[in-house]
Design a protein around this motif. Sequence first.
Motif, short mmCIF file in Angstrom:
data_model
loop_
_atom_site.label_atom_id
_atom_site.label_comp_id
_atom_site.label_asym_id
_atom_site.label_seq_id
_atom_site.Cartn_x
_atom_site.Cartn_y
_atom_site.Cartn_z
N UNK A 10 0.82 -1.19 -0.03
CA UNK A 10 0.02 0.04 0.02
C UNK A 10 1.03 1.17 0.08
N UNK A 11 2.36 1.21 0.23
CA UNK A 11 2.99 2.26 0.22
C UNK A 11 4.54 1.77 0.11
N UNK A 12 5.40 2.70 -0.51
CA UNK A 12 6.72 2.49 -0.78
C UNK A 12 7.44 3.42 -0.06
N UNK A 13 8.31 2.83 0.95
CA UNK A 13 8.90 3.87 2.05
C UNK A 13 10.47 3.82 1.32
N UNK A 112 0.84 3.63 -5.63
CA UNK A 112 0.89 3.68 -4.24
C UNK A 112 1.43 5.03 -3.85
N UNK A 113 1.44 5.61 -2.90
CA UNK A 113 2.17 6.66 -2.18
C UNK A 113 3.62 6.24 -2.22
N UNK A 114 4.55 7.10 -2.47
CA UNK A 114 5.94 6.85 -2.20
C UNK A 114 6.42 7.83 -1.27
N UNK A 115 6.97 7.47 -0.04
CA UNK A 115 7.40 8.21 0.85
C UNK A 115 9.24 8.12 1.04
N UNK A 138 5.48 11.96 -2.34
CA UNK A 138 4.19 11.98 -1.72
C UNK A 138 4.50 12.61 -0.46
N UNK A 139 5.20 12.21 0.48
CA UNK A 139 5.59 12.72 1.63
C UNK A 139 7.11 12.74 1.84
N UNK A 140 7.66 13.49 2.93
CA UNK A 140 9.04 13.39 3.05
C UNK A 140 9.20 13.37 4.63
N UNK A 141 9.80 12.32 5.12
CA UNK A 141 9.96 12.24 6.44
C UNK A 141 11.32 12.36 6.80
N UNK A 161 2.34 6.01 8.88
CA UNK A 161 0.82 7.05 9.10
C UNK A 161 0.83 8.09 7.87
N UNK A 162 2.12 8.66 7.66
CA UNK A 162 2.08 9.78 6.53
C UNK A 162 1.43 8.88 5.18
N UNK A 163 1.83 7.67 4.98
CA UNK A 163 1.54 7.15 3.85
C UNK A 163 0.03 6.55 3.79
#
Length: 216
Positions: A10-13, A112-115, A138-141, A161-163
């Motif tokens: 559901x997401x790629x970090x 999917x979202x990429x963070x 999509x987000x930067x942590x 969580x952000x994803x």
Amino acid sequence: MSGDGRLPYDAVLCDFDGVIRHHDPGEMIGLERAWGLAEGTTMKIAMAPERLVPVARGQITTREWVASIVAELEHLLGETERARTLGRAFAEARALLDKEVLALLRRARARVPVVLVTNATVQLEDDLQALGLAHFFDEVVSSARVGAAKPERRIYEIAAGRAGADAVRCLFVDDRRENVEAARALGMTGVLYREVADLRGALAPLLEGDHGPAFA
């Protein structure tokens, strides 16, 4: 894609340095050799936990971090000017982006979202802007912004969580084994990155049926 039509993640970090961005250490290594230091000495000093952790958590500035590196180099070299020159070579090493990695992440982001999840200094946002990546993810942590650094559990939880994804539904990619092992401990699918083929293989189930270009 699974038989029920559900995507495998559901997401790629993804990590930044060592996966997406690489620095050219040529000048720094040349100076180390010329001045009798073992190759990699400057990097070893910079990455020592007592120096890296404070800057990665945003407790000190990038300038203070580099100053501490120079101070240790001065102790080793016995000369201020050479230490400062090596410090500048470290701080100003040319950044190289892996275009194939970016192309794969761009294709993944269509599904999917990429963070971006990175142990970084407060300079990260400026770096992303200068590299043309300010709006790529999509987000930067950033560890310096959230006050926690890999492999601490909290930064992974923030990223998931952000994803908007459960940890067990996240693919995590990093070039450091301890960071990957920490992600796996939370139930993530962890990939230890060594070359583009590692990322390509991990994303293959997600990109099944997508025949987009390898480069972009």
